[in-house]
Scaffold this active site. Structure first.
Site, PDB file in Angstrom:
ATOM      1  CG  PHE A 149      -0.215   0.508   2.493  1.00 14.85           C
ATOM      2  CD1 PHE A 149      -0.208   1.955   2.665  1.00 14.85           C
ATOM      3  CD2 PHE A 149       0.402  -0.460   3.346  1.00 14.85           C
ATOM      4  CE1 PHE A 149       0.555   2.233   3.915  1.00 14.85           C
ATOM      5  CE2 PHE A 149       0.934   0.107   4.319  1.00 14.85           C
ATOM      6  CZ  PHE A 149       1.272   1.281   4.747  1.00 14.85           C
ATOM      7  CE  LYS A 173      -3.105  -8.773  -4.206  1.00 14.50           C
ATOM      8  NZ  LYS A 173      -3.350  -7.602  -3.238  1.00 14.50           N
ATOM      9  CD  GLU A 176      -5.711  -6.143   0.206  1.00 12.23           C
ATOM     10  OE1 GLU A 176      -4.752  -5.854  -0.369  1.00 12.23           O
ATOM     11  OE2 GLU A 176      -5.766  -6.938   1.207  1.00 12.23           O
ATOM     12  NE  ARG A 177      -3.517  -2.836   3.996  1.00 13.26           N
ATOM     13  CZ  ARG A 177      -2.491  -2.989   4.587  1.00 13.26           C
ATOM     14  NH1 ARG A 177      -1.748  -1.839   5.209  1.00 13.26           N
ATOM     15  NH2 ARG A 177      -1.862  -4.364   4.920  1.00 13.26           N
ATOM     16  CB  SER A 226       5.101  -7.303   5.576  1.00  8.45           C
ATOM     17  OG  SER A 226       4.191  -8.582   5.376  1.00  8.45           O
ATOM     18  CB  CYS A 281      10.800  -0.248   2.634  1.00  7.94           C
ATOM     19  SG  CYS A 281      11.071   0.171   0.984  1.00  7.94           S
ATOM     20  CD  GLU A 384       8.650  -2.879   8.418  1.00 10.46           C
ATOM     21  OE1 GLU A 384       7.833  -3.752   7.938  1.00 10.46           O
ATOM     22  OE2 GLU A 384       9.223  -2.349   7.454  1.00 10.46           O
TER      23      GLU A 384
HETATM   24  P1  NAD Z   1       1.661  -6.547   3.135  1.00 11.26           P
HETATM   25  O1  NAD Z   1       2.733  -7.710   3.170  1.00 11.26           O
HETATM   26  O2  NAD Z   1       0.536  -6.785   4.323  1.00 11.26           O
HETATM   27  O3  NAD Z   1       0.941  -6.558   1.767  1.00 11.26           O
HETATM   28  C1  NAD Z   1       1.625  -6.531   0.508  1.00 11.26           C
HETATM   29  C2  NAD Z   1       0.831  -7.419  -0.614  1.00 11.26           C
HETATM   30  O4  NAD Z   1       0.682  -8.636  -0.109  1.00 11.26           O
HETATM   31  C3  NAD Z   1      -0.672  -6.653  -0.727  1.00 11.26           C
HETATM   32  O5  NAD Z   1      -0.830  -6.745  -2.069  1.00 11.26           O
HETATM   33  C4  NAD Z   1      -1.525  -7.462   0.038  1.00 11.26           C
HETATM   34  O6  NAD Z   1      -2.859  -7.738  -0.624  1.00 11.26           O
HETATM   35  C5  NAD Z   1      -0.742  -9.114  -0.229  1.00 11.26           C
HETATM   36  N1  NAD Z   1      -1.035 -10.045   0.889  1.00 11.26           N
HETATM   37  C6  NAD Z   1      -1.301  -9.481   2.058  1.00 11.26           C
HETATM   38  N2  NAD Z   1      -1.762 -10.600   2.743  1.00 11.26           N
HETATM   39  C7  NAD Z   1      -1.354 -11.780   2.140  1.00 11.26           C
HETATM   40  C8  NAD Z   1      -1.435 -13.296   2.402  1.00 11.26           C
HETATM   41  N3  NAD Z   1      -1.629 -13.706   3.436  1.00 11.26           N
HETATM   42  N4  NAD Z   1      -1.108 -13.869   1.313  1.00 11.26           N
HETATM   43  C9  NAD Z   1      -1.065 -13.447   0.065  1.00 11.26           C
HETATM   44  N5  NAD Z   1      -0.753 -12.114  -0.433  1.00 11.26           N
HETATM   45  C10 NAD Z   1      -1.147 -11.233   0.921  1.00 11.26           C
HETATM   46  O7  NAD Z   1       2.406  -5.309   3.143  1.00 11.26           O
HETATM   47  P2  NAD Z   1       1.747  -3.712   3.295  1.00 11.26           P
HETATM   48  O8  NAD Z   1       1.321  -3.562   4.692  1.00 11.26           O
HETATM   49  O9  NAD Z   1       1.030  -3.293   2.062  1.00 11.26           O
HETATM   50  O10 NAD Z   1       3.210  -2.972   2.827  1.00 11.26           O
HETATM   51  C11 NAD Z   1       3.955  -2.552   3.987  1.00 11.26           C
HETATM   52  C12 NAD Z   1       5.226  -3.442   4.054  1.00 11.26           C
HETATM   53  O11 NAD Z   1       5.849  -3.271   2.888  1.00 11.26           O
HETATM   54  C13 NAD Z   1       6.232  -2.878   5.079  1.00 11.26           C
HETATM   55  O12 NAD Z   1       6.581  -4.119   5.776  1.00 11.26           O
HETATM   56  C14 NAD Z   1       7.388  -2.447   4.195  1.00 11.26           C
HETATM   57  O13 NAD Z   1       8.720  -2.642   4.600  1.00 11.26           O
HETATM   58  C15 NAD Z   1       7.232  -3.263   2.865  1.00 11.26           C
HETATM   59  N6  NAD Z   1       8.217  -2.760   1.794  1.00 11.26           N
HETATM   60  C16 NAD Z   1       9.059  -2.953   1.424  1.00 11.26           C
HETATM   61  C17 NAD Z   1       9.849  -2.516   0.190  1.00 11.26           C
HETATM   62  C18 NAD Z   1      11.002  -3.072   0.005  1.00 11.26           C
HETATM   63  O14 NAD Z   1      11.413  -2.685  -1.214  1.00 11.26           O
HETATM   64  N7  NAD Z   1      11.855  -3.857   0.720  1.00 11.26           N
HETATM   65  C19 NAD Z   1       8.983  -1.427  -0.209  1.00 11.26           C
HETATM   66  C20 NAD Z   1       7.913  -0.943   0.289  1.00 11.26           C
HETATM   67  C21 NAD Z   1       7.322  -1.619   1.406  1.00 11.26           C
END
Ligand code: NAD
Length: 499
Positions: A149, A173, A176-177, A226, A281, A384
């Site tokens: 998101f 994909k 969804e937020r 994450s 991140c 985090e």
């Molecule tokens: P998230 O892991 O909750 O969601 C990321 C994606 O995964 C979304 O599209 C979500 O719909 C999907 N998802 C969520 N739960 C799932 C599941 N159980 N099974 C399959 N797919 C699932 O992350 P977020 O809250 O959207 O983003 C924040 C996180 O992203 C933080 O941890 C941040 O550090 C990380 N991030 C990392 C980078 C990087 O380059 N390393 C860059 C941006 C964000």
């Protein structure tokens, strides 16, 4: 209530699974739209469309594909304000920050205009008598990406621009937020001349992700989010024989040496720690001053700067430093972790727990927090937080400071503030972290370098954007060809002649 769509085969398509998730306006706490959550069948349909469209796109010469990217850049600039506003409305970040989100994606699109150069193969003339050998990079076919998101414009573009420039079809994909900007980007790509079906947006949750992971037609998966989900997607995608790159969470340390310019260090920490409400991140979430005297000087400079931060909705103008966090669940999680820090003995020097904004009492705002005397065994150090919370860990020496960053399980970014070149050089060489800043707090590499962390911050062996992206989205084929004249000269094919 607005019902959002998927974007398939060049059209906005209503979700038919019957499942939806709420999209909030984080500044007011109101639900402003419903996001459809795709079923396995809806994902299969998108994959089928992509598979049918991709071969013709792969056959378009790279220069023509690059022209679509050129036009897309123009359209992004044309629509910058509209995109930034839509992004702020769902994400909560300030308008300048939202425009920056679009801009950092746009820069990768610009880099992808160089696809003809990047995709040039290799050629060896006369590798043997009458024998030529050449390698070419071919697209994978149908590729897919799952994005977080926090950068709803930048990260989708980091994935789909190189994938499409290489001749692949791409299924996005998004989170969804905040799914509206990704849908707008898909429309703009088509306005730029992309054929239908090459970029599709399928909204959804775990069901849609699993459907992509298990679909044998999908050749590669890119993920940013994450760490627990990154690990899950990496293992399931690899087990299904796909090419996978996953980028996860972070806990970025900034080391402040006694010789650092303390005003610069404090300014950098405030920008990198609290900008975008800490939902980056590459945010700095741990400050490591070396020596008690450095720590005292730093805290003294930080406190007034943090207390002066303006927190508010994006509509309040450009002097707002940061906005709300994305959901109430995120807000509550941050406040829970702050309480854990207090309970475990950290000193809460700036306490933002009572923060409230008149007229926006239901918004997901979190006041800025500063902890001092955090120790490595505390949850606020290990986890985090992804909010406006900066933890200070006092180190007795440079060795202790670098040891903290080396031992932490995350390895996305890090920084050191010092005037001493020798210390900076030693830090850059020894640190086991993917992106390093020397007197630079958020060392995000530009589009033509690559972006990626180490340790639990990334899974897979190629980074995002830069030359790695062209490797990730293509596979190499090497051809050895023998011409009749060579056979005549050497009689039957003569391997010895190749020695
Ligand atoms: P998230 O892991 O909750 O969601 C990321 C994606 O995964 C979304 O599209 C979500 O719909 C999907 N998802 C969520 N739960 C799932 C599941 N159980 N099974 C399959 N797919 C699932 O992350 P977020 O809250 O959207 O983003 C924040 C996180 O992203 C933080 O941890 C941040 O550090 C990380 N991030 C990392 C980078 C990087 O380059 N390393 C860059 C941006 C964000």
């Amino acid at each position: 209530m607005q019902e959002l769509t998927h974007y398939m085969n060049g059209e906005h398509v209503k979700g038919v699974s019957g499942r939806f998730s709420d999209v909030f306006n984080p500044a007011t706490g109101e639900v402003q739209a419903q996001c459809p959550l795709a079923s396995t069948d809806e994902v299969a349909k998108a994959v089928e469309i992509a598979a049918a469209a991709q071969p013709a796109w792969a056959a378009v010469n790279p220069q023509r594909r690059a022209r679509v990217m050129m036009k897309f850049v123009d359209l992004l600039n044309r629509d910058m304000d509209k995109l930034a506003e839509a992004l702020s409305r769902e994400h909560g970040k300030t308008l300048p920050d939202a425009a920056g989100d679009v801009q950092r994606g746009l820069e990768v699109v610009e880099y992808c205009i160089g696809a003809p150069q990047m995709l040039k193969g290799e050629f060896t003339d006369s590798a043997g008598p009458g024998i030529d050998m050449y390698s070419m990079r071919q697209p994978l076919g149908v590729t897919a990406g799952i994005t977080p998101f926090n950068f709803p414009a930048m990260i989708p573009m980091w994935m789909f621009a190189p994938a499409i420039a290489c001749g692949n079809a791409f299924i996005l994909k998004p989170s969804e937020r905040d799914p509206s900007v990704p849908l707008m980007l898909a429309e703009l790509m088509e306005e730029a001349g992309l054929p239908k079906g090459i970029l599709q947006v399928v909204n959804g949750d775990k069901e849609a992700v699993d459907a992509l992971l298990d679909n044998p037609i999908v050749q590669s998966i890119g993920f940013v989010g994450s760490t627990p989900i990154a690990e899950y997607i990496y293992s399931r995608g690899c087990a299904n024989g796909k090419r996978v790159q996953c980028f996860g969470g972070a806990k970025n340390h900034m080391i402040i040496m006694p010789d650092a310019d303390m005003d610069q260090a404090a300014d950098a920490l405030v920008g990198a720690g609290y900008g975008a409400a800490g939902e980056r991140c590459m945010a700095v979430s741990v400050a490591v001053p070396v020596g008690d005297e450095t720590a005292d000087r730093l805290i003294e400079k930080l406190v007034p700067r943090i207390e002066a931060l303006k927190v508010g909705p994006y509509t309040a103008g450009n002097d707002v430093d940061y906005g709300p966090v994305v959901t109430q669940a995120a807000q509550q999680n941050i406040l829970r972790l702050v309480q854990t820090g207090v309970d475990q003995g950290a000193e809460l020097v700036v306490d933002g727990r009572d923060f409230s904004l008149q007229g926006y009492e239901d918004g997901f705002f979190v006041g800025p927090h500063l902890f001092d005397r955090v120790t490595p065994d505390m949850d606020i150090y290990k986890q985090e937080i992804f909010g406006p919370v900066l933890s200070t860990v006092r180190a007795g020496s440079y060795e202790e400071a670098i040891g903290l960053a080396i031992d932490h399980e995350y390895g996305n970014g890090t920084a050191i503030y010092t005037r001493d070149g020798d210390t900076a050089r030693d830090f850059a060489n020894r640190i086991n972290i993917g992106m390093v800043g020397i007197n630079v707090p958020i060392p995000v590499p530009l589009a033509y370098h690559t972006f990626g962390g180490w340790k639990k911050s990334a899974f897979g062996d190629l980074n995002q954007h830069g030359p790695d992206a062209f490797k990730f989205y293509t596979r190499t084929k090497t051809i050895t060809s023998r011409w009749p004249s060579g056979i005549k000269e050497g009689g039957e094919f003569n391997f010895k002649a190749m020695d």
